[in-house]
Structure formats: C-alpha cells, structure tokens
Design a protein around this motif. Structure first.
Motif, PDB file in Angstrom:
ATOM      1  N   PRO A 134      -2.432  16.505 -14.423  1.00 33.56           N
ATOM      2  CA  PRO A 134      -3.453  15.712 -15.125  1.00 33.56           C
ATOM      3  C   PRO A 134      -3.035  14.268 -15.387  1.00 33.56           C
ATOM      4  N   GLU A 135      -1.759  14.049 -15.675  1.00 33.97           N
ATOM      5  CA  GLU A 135      -1.312  12.690 -15.983  1.00 33.97           C
ATOM      6  C   GLU A 135      -1.272  11.793 -14.748  1.00 33.97           C
ATOM      7  N   ASP A 136      -1.327  12.391 -13.555  1.00 38.49           N
ATOM      8  CA  ASP A 136      -1.285  11.602 -12.320  1.00 38.49           C
ATOM      9  C   ASP A 136      -2.677  11.263 -11.792  1.00 38.49           C
ATOM     10  N   LEU A 137      -3.721  11.779 -12.427  1.00 36.23           N
ATOM     11  CA  LEU A 137      -5.074  11.583 -11.903  1.00 36.23           C
ATOM     12  C   LEU A 137      -5.494  10.109 -11.850  1.00 36.23           C
ATOM     13  N   PRO A 138      -5.180   9.282 -12.861  1.00 31.57           N
ATOM     14  CA  PRO A 138      -5.543   7.861 -12.736  1.00 31.57           C
ATOM     15  C   PRO A 138      -4.901   7.200 -11.516  1.00 31.57           C
ATOM     16  N   PHE A 139      -3.632   7.507 -11.275  1.00 34.57           N
ATOM     17  CA  PHE A 139      -2.956   6.961 -10.098  1.00 34.57           C
ATOM     18  C   PHE A 139      -3.588   7.484  -8.808  1.00 34.57           C
ATOM     19  N   LEU A 140      -3.898   8.786  -8.773  1.00 34.97           N
ATOM     20  CA  LEU A 140      -4.484   9.374  -7.567  1.00 34.97           C
ATOM     21  C   LEU A 140      -5.889   8.840  -7.308  1.00 34.97           C
ATOM     22  N   LYS A 141      -6.591   8.462  -8.363  1.00 37.40           N
ATOM     23  CA  LYS A 141      -7.900   7.826  -8.182  1.00 37.40           C
ATOM     24  C   LYS A 141      -7.737   6.534  -7.377  1.00 37.40           C
ATOM     25  N   GLU A 142      -6.701   5.773  -7.694  1.00 37.22           N
ATOM     26  CA  GLU A 142      -6.432   4.548  -6.940  1.00 37.22           C
ATOM     27  C   GLU A 142      -6.055   4.869  -5.498  1.00 37.22           C
ATOM     28  N   VAL A 143      -5.313   5.963  -5.311  1.00 37.79           N
ATOM     29  CA  VAL A 143      -4.931   6.373  -3.959  1.00 37.79           C
ATOM     30  C   VAL A 143      -6.168   6.669  -3.124  1.00 37.79           C
ATOM     31  N   TYR A 144      -7.103   7.427  -3.689  1.00 35.95           N
ATOM     32  CA  TYR A 144      -8.306   7.785  -2.939  1.00 35.95           C
ATOM     33  C   TYR A 144      -9.174   6.559  -2.653  1.00 35.95           C
ATOM     34  N   GLU A 145      -9.192   5.622  -3.560  1.00 39.16           N
ATOM     35  CA  GLU A 145      -9.929   4.383  -3.296  1.00 39.16           C
ATOM     36  C   GLU A 145      -9.307   3.636  -2.121  1.00 39.16           C
ATOM     37  N   THR A 146      -7.977   3.650  -2.059  1.00 37.58           N
ATOM     38  CA  THR A 146      -7.290   3.013  -0.933  1.00 37.58           C
ATOM     39  C   THR A 146      -7.568   3.766   0.365  1.00 37.58           C
ATOM     40  N   VAL A 147      -7.598   5.104   0.287  1.00 31.29           N
ATOM     41  CA  VAL A 147      -7.909   5.916   1.468  1.00 31.29           C
ATOM     42  C   VAL A 147      -9.283   5.549   2.018  1.00 31.29           C
ATOM     43  N   MET A 148     -10.250   5.381   1.134  1.00 36.93           N
ATOM     44  CA  MET A 148     -11.605   5.049   1.575  1.00 36.93           C
ATOM     45  C   MET A 148     -11.645   3.678   2.240  1.00 36.93           C
ATOM     46  N   THR A 154      -8.954   2.047   3.753  1.00 39.38           N
ATOM     47  CA  THR A 154      -8.207   2.056   5.017  1.00 39.38           C
ATOM     48  C   THR A 154      -8.859   2.960   6.048  1.00 39.38           C
ATOM     49  N   GLY A 155      -9.656   3.933   5.584  1.00 40.57           N
ATOM     50  CA  GLY A 155     -10.311   4.852   6.506  1.00 40.57           C
ATOM     51  C   GLY A 155     -11.320   4.189   7.409  1.00 40.57           C
ATOM     52  N   LYS A 156     -11.710   2.974   7.073  1.00 45.06           N
ATOM     53  CA  LYS A 156     -12.659   2.248   7.916  1.00 45.06           C
ATOM     54  C   LYS A 156     -12.009   1.776   9.208  1.00 45.06           C
ATOM     55  N   VAL A 157     -10.667   1.787   9.236  1.00 46.56           N
ATOM     56  CA  VAL A 157      -9.926   1.402  10.438  1.00 46.56           C
ATOM     57  C   VAL A 157      -9.402   2.671  11.098  1.00 46.56           C
ATOM     58  N   ALA A 158      -9.789   2.918  12.337  1.00 46.94           N
ATOM     59  CA  ALA A 158      -9.400   4.148  13.026  1.00 46.94           C
ATOM     60  C   ALA A 158      -7.883   4.271  13.112  1.00 46.94           C
ATOM     61  N   GLY A 159      -7.365   5.434  12.712  1.00 47.75           N
ATOM     62  CA  GLY A 159      -5.937   5.701  12.801  1.00 47.75           C
ATOM     63  C   GLY A 159      -5.099   5.092  11.703  1.00 47.75           C
ATOM     64  N   ALA A 160      -5.727   4.394  10.758  1.00 44.98           N
ATOM     65  CA  ALA A 160      -4.963   3.740   9.692  1.00 44.98           C
ATOM     66  C   ALA A 160      -4.453   4.767   8.692  1.00 44.98           C
ATOM     67  N   SER A 161      -3.257   4.524   8.155  1.00 43.93           N
ATOM     68  CA  SER A 161      -2.674   5.404   7.148  1.00 43.93           C
ATOM     69  C   SER A 161      -1.779   4.579   6.236  1.00 43.93           C
ATOM     70  N   PHE A 162      -1.411   5.147   5.102  1.00 46.55           N
ATOM     71  CA  PHE A 162      -0.486   4.475   4.200  1.00 46.55           C
ATOM     72  C   PHE A 162       0.260   5.522   3.391  1.00 46.55           C
ATOM     73  N   CYS A 163       1.429   5.162   2.890  1.00 42.08           N
ATOM     74  CA  CYS A 163       2.252   6.060   2.082  1.00 42.08           C
ATOM     75  C   CYS A 163       2.124   5.683   0.611  1.00 42.08           C
ATOM     76  N   SER A 164       1.981   6.681  -0.233  1.00 44.53           N
ATOM     77  CA  SER A 164       1.870   6.444  -1.669  1.00 44.53           C
ATOM     78  C   SER A 164       3.192   6.770  -2.347  1.00 44.53           C
ATOM     79  N   LYS A 165       3.325   6.316  -3.569  1.00 42.71           N
ATOM     80  CA  LYS A 165       4.502   6.700  -4.341  1.00 42.71           C
ATOM     81  C   LYS A 165       4.369   8.171  -4.737  1.00 42.71           C
ATOM     82  N   PRO A 166       5.442   8.831  -5.162  1.00 36.47           N
ATOM     83  CA  PRO A 166       5.400  10.270  -5.456  1.00 36.47           C
ATOM     84  C   PRO A 166       4.415  10.624  -6.569  1.00 36.47           C
ATOM     85  N   TYR A 167       3.861  11.814  -6.453  1.00 34.44           N
ATOM     86  CA  TYR A 167       2.995  12.379  -7.486  1.00 34.44           C
ATOM     87  C   TYR A 167       3.335  13.861  -7.611  1.00 34.44           C
ATOM     88  N   ARG A 168       2.863  14.494  -8.673  1.00 37.86           N
ATOM     89  CA  ARG A 168       3.217  15.886  -8.947  1.00 37.86           C
ATOM     90  C   ARG A 168       2.163  16.855  -8.412  1.00 37.86           C
TER      91      ARG A 168
END
Length: 233
Positions: free
Chosen positions: A186-200, A202-216
C-alpha cells in the motif's frame, strides 16, 4: 487413463513414497486438487498434438511444462497405543510432459517385434522447485532470478513465467486472473501510480521500455520482496 506404470527410485528421496506405491494408481491422485484442472488441460491442449497435424500419430518431440503441487508421503506415526496418519502436505514441482509410443510387442508367430501403435505413454519428468532465498532479508543482486509477467490495462494478470515460482512461492495458476494491485505494498502505490503514467507515455513508442526503482511485492508466505522491473506496454 493416467495409471502409473513405472517410477524411478528418486521418488522416495523426493516425496517419501515407496517406489511401488504409485504403481497402478492414477497420477492425478497425487496432484493437489487446485492444480488438477491445470494438469488435465495441459495434457489435452498442450501435449496431445492432433493426429491431423502429425500424419496419423503423435509428435514424438512434443514437450510441455507446468507447475503443480505434488503430495508427499504421509506415513504413519504412533500415538500411545494407536497409529495415526500425519497431515497431508504438498510440495511444488515442475513437470515436463511428453508422449511416447508404447514399447513394441513380440509377435507370437514370428520372432519380430511389432510396434504397439494403438497405445501411447505419457512420460512425466518431475523436478522439485526450491525457494531462491537462504536467509531472511537476503539481497539477491548477485544471483537474482529474471522472469516476466503480463497484465491487462485493468490490472488482471494474464501471464506469469514459471521461473517466478522460486521467488514468489505462487504457482502461475495461483495468481493468473487476479489483480496485480493485490500484490503491491500500500505504501508504494503513489510511486507505482507514477510508474504507470510513465508506462502510458512511453508505450506510444513501439518497443520502448524503462526500468523503475525497486518496489515491494507480496509473496506467498505473506512477506514482501523488493523487485526491480523493466516496464513496457
């Protein structure tokens, strides 16, 4: 019909059963009830290649794998003047399945061996799955396990790679169909919200990916592990 015809001696070391105790019994009787439908579907849809695709026979090189819980031998223990059974326990195994033709039968009229083409044997190679952890709060940077998962835009898990079993403790079928949100801390959800926004984005570029910092991530024993993930959409 799934009746066991042969076992190797290692079944005693792995599951504790006397070697001949499985003979004549159905293999699925030793599979955890929750995994039996997965086992059956793998045989019918993954291993048994239709005759039309193999010129009237089974494809000899077909292999398929899955993960199930197999029952350990309970044995008996004494309690005063009585004998009682130990509790039923199961352990995770990776099964590699393949079909083979039954051994040739000797023709009584000749000395030749004739193929027994009407009978096929299912060969199962079972390998125990061990936890990748040795001690509590262990860092696995030097021997980390890599695996992939996929989930829908609504968060439903649709694929979990088998190599995750030693890290998560879940079999793939245990969590496929569940929401990925159930496993985030639960404490990582705000950070993961930002991750999913970044996924959306970068997803506009075919094959694009990125690495996030650790989460639980919640594992089977109720604890959390720290994951580093390469995200793509």
């Amino acid at each position: 019909d799934g009746v066991v015809l042969f076992t190797t001696p290692s079944i005693t070391d792995s599951l504790g059963f006397p070697r001949d105790m499985w003979l004549g019994r159905s293999f699925i009787d030793f599979v955890h009830p929750k995994d039996r439908s997965t086992f059956a579907s793998q045989i019918t849809s993954g291993v048994a290649v239709p005759f039309s695709e193999t010129k009237g026979g089974y494809h000899k090189d077909t292999r398929n794998s899955l993960f199930v819980m197999l029952r350990r031998y309970r044995g008996l223990r004494t309690a005063g003047y009585g004998v009682t059974a130990n509790a039923v326990s199961y352990e995770p195994y990776k099964l590699v399945l393949s079909f083979r033709e039954a051994p040739e039968e000797r023709n009584d009229n000749t000395e030749n061996m004739t193929p027994n083409s009407s009978t096929m044997l299912l060969v199962i190679c079972a390998t125990p799955v061990r936890s990748i952890y040795k001690v509590a709060d262990e860092t696995l940077s030097q021997r980390s396990t890599k695996f992939s998962t996929r989930h829908t835009i609504s968060g439903t898990l649709t694929h979990v790679e088998g190599s995750s079993v030693g890290a998560f403790g879940y079999l793939p079928q245990d969590i496929i169909g569940r929401s990925i949100m159930e496993f985030y801390h639960p404490e990582d959800l705000p950070f993961l919200k930002e991750v999913y926004e970044t996924v959306m984005r970068t997803g506009k570029v075919a094959g694009a990916s990125f690495c996030s910092k650790p989460y639980r991530f919640l594992v089977q024993n109720g604890c959390y592990i720290s994951l580093e993930t390469e995200w793509t959409s």
